[in-house]
Design an enzyme around this catalytic site. Structure first.
Site, PDB file in Angstrom:
ATOM      1  CG  HIS A  42       1.869  -2.580   7.155  1.00 51.61           C
ATOM      2  ND1 HIS A  42       1.483  -3.895   7.041  1.00 51.61           N
ATOM      3  CD2 HIS A  42       2.657  -2.510   8.264  1.00 51.61           C
ATOM      4  CE1 HIS A  42       1.991  -4.597   8.043  1.00 51.61           C
ATOM      5  NE2 HIS A  42       2.717  -3.787   8.788  1.00 51.61           N
ATOM      6  CB  SER A  63       0.692   6.191 -23.092  1.00 53.82           C
ATOM      7  OG  SER A  63      -0.694   6.202 -23.384  1.00 53.82           O
TER       8      SER A  63
END
Length: 556
Positions: free
Chosen positions: A272, A396
């Site tokens: 989780h 980027s």
């Protein structure tokens, strides 16, 4: 108007026909005036060259093609009237497709498989392209003619001599792009692809004395699907054996290497998204290695099937022409000689159930790999893996520091596309109205897409794996900051020795609280446990609480 061209101002040569601005530009404020002059040359038509003011550059950048202007449109474009741009946009078509036909190349291909990714799946081109399909059909037609010559009761096609057999084999082995183009040329007349192949083969057989006598036994008693289903089965067989299964194996072996190399590297698990009982990096890689291997074996074990039973699967025409021949046995011998399993219960088509199994199997393999891609992506974001930097590569366009996990993202995206097509193939192909409709024909032509997108994804994943470097210090720091994970073994030992409410006591200590090494060891010291057991628990740490993980990572 003044002639323009300032060095600092972007200039464009525009073919003189019409100026087209996309609809997205139409809401802009009117542009400032454009200065221009007319060029004349022998090498190209009259053109206008524009100096584009900076406020208009975005507009120009959005255009999808070079554009041209009429005198009226120049007036509109240089007008202060807010409706001018819209008037120009609506005055003419913006269209290669209406005025020009683009040649097919990597930049004009509709599918990235033939464009951006053309070189990444090129090994599949001879197999799953239309050329490949035509070649496999040709092979089936030749083999069927050879099979007929081996049937004693079929006296009209006597056994072929070695020369005739050699000639037929050369027709297959020398099959070329020119032969495929000849088929396509005839198909323009027949509007039937398999019939075109029959005609081309007959034409070639005319050059051999023996074969010329049996021309009408080319495609004898066959429906097109007798040829097609076997051609596609051969296509699948070749693609699987020469490309897909070996690529799957490369993925498995690359992950196996990660498992063995990192079998002892203790790592914090996350369930989780939260810290959980430690494992090792190698064992987590072993999980994927095992899962992928299971799915690969299932894909490899799928039995490719075939039929050659005539128009509706009953050997109707066969038995009218030669009632004394056991045609089902002939068909079974022929299909199995090609390396396929014989399907005795068919309509006009082989029902494609095995194909549904195959594409579902490939999807399952791809899903496991997609799960791997996402986990590696997460480990990279946690800092557990660094990526080797390739000189000149940019992460980027605005953030110079970025080193993005692009290979795993590319793999994930292409696996999704492959699986989407697989899902349609596996749900559509087994369904055909009554004894046959044509929906499977157009659908089957997309088989190559599943393989190609999968191969691109596999190569991307392999490229990503090759760049990975384990950051052991980051992994260790994460472990050292998670002493609360020892709550599990401590409460389990407390249960063994009868200490009441062990889970509740550990929950009170750890739930939502920051636990340190000192705090955990202090808690252990208060427990009513045999001294040797207490000492054993005191020696536990997040780094050595890994169970059999190292063994499992090495054993795969």
């Amino acid at each position: 108007m003044a002639s323009l061209i300032a060095a600092s101002s972007p200039c464009f040569s525009l073919p003189r026909h019409s100026l087209c601005l996309p609809s997205a530009c139409r809401s802009f404020s009117p542009p400032p005036p454009l200065s221009f002059h007319i060029l004349e040359s022998q090498s190209r038509p009259q053109s206008l060259i524009f100096s584009i003011p900076s406020s208009l550059r975005l507009r120009v950048a959005m255009l999808s093609r070079p554009f041209a202007v009429s005198a009226n449109e120049v007036a509109l474009a240089t007008s202060d009237d807010p409706s001018a741009v819209s008037q120009v946009s609506n005055s003419c078509p913006n269209s290669y497709e209406e005025n020009e036909e683009l040649e097919l190349c990597e930049l004009t291909a509709i599918s990235p498989l033939d464009g951006r990714y053309a070189n990444q799946a090129k090994e599949l081109r001879p197999i799953v392209s239309e050329f490949g399909l035509i070649r496999f059909r040709f092979f089936i037609e030749v083999r069927w003619l050879l099979k007929l010559s081996e049937i004693p009761e079929l006296s009209e096609v006597p056994p072929f001599s070695a020369d005739a057999k050699s000639y037929l084999e050369s027709v297959v082995s020398n099959f070329s792009l020119a032969d495929a183009l000849a088929v396509k040329k005839i198909e323009k007349v027949t509007n039937h692809d398999v019939k075109a192949i029959e005609y081309v083969l007959k034409d070639k057989c005319q050059f051999n004395f023996e074969l010329k006598k049996v021309l009408e036994f080319v495609h004898f008693a066959c429906t097109s699907e007798d040829i097609n289903n076997l051609a596609y089965a051969l296509m699948l067989q070749r693609a699987l054996q020469s490309v897909i299964l070996p690529m799957m194996n490369r993925i498995i072996e690359a992950i196996r290497s990660l498992s063995h190399e990192n079998a002892d590297v203790a790592m914090l698990s996350r369930t989780h998204g939260q810290p959980a009982s430690p494992t090792t990096l190698g064992k987590e890689m072993a999980n994927f290695c095992h899962r992928l291997r299971q799915q690969q074996l299932r894909v490899a074990d799928i039995k490719l099937q075939g039929k050659i039973a005539g128009a509706v699967g009953n050997y109707n025409a066969h038995l009218v022409a030669y009632p004394g021949i056991h045609w089902e046995s002939v068909a079974e011998e022929f299909v199995t000689s090609l390396g396929m399993h014989f399907n005795p219960y068919v309509t006009q088509i082989e029902p494609h159930d095995y194909m549904a199994e195959l594409f579902d199997g490939i999807s399952r393999f791809n899903n496991v790999l997609l799960d791997f891609d996402q986990d590696i992506w997460s480990y990279i974001s946690l800092g557990y893996f660094k990526q080797r930097i390739k000189a000149g590569e940019v992460g980027s366009s605005t953030m110079p520091h970025k080193v993005n996990p692009i290979d795993f993202e590319n793999s994930e995206g292409n696996l999704g596309v492959a699986n989407a097509i697989s899902k349609h193939l596996s749900s559509k192909l087994p369904i055909s109205r009554l004894q046959r409709d044509l929906t499977d024909s157009t659908t089957l032509r997309n088989i190559g897409l599943v393989f190609a997108y999968s191969v691109i994804a596999y190569k991307s994943a392999l490229r990503g794996i090759s760049k990975l470097e384990v950051d052991k210090s980051c992994i260790k720091d994460d472990l050292e900051d998670a002493w609360e994970v020892l709550a599990e073994p401590i409460q389990t030992v407390m249960r063994r020795y009868g200490i009441p409410e062990p889970y509740e006591k550990l929950k009170e200590l750890t739930h939502g609280n920051k636990v340190t090494k000192g705090g955990m060891q202090q808690f252990i010291a208060t427990l009513d446990l045999p001294e040797e057991i207490k000492n054993m628990l005191l020696k536990l740490s997040p780094e050595n609480y890994i169970g059999a993980a190292a063994l499992l990572g090495k054993r795969i």
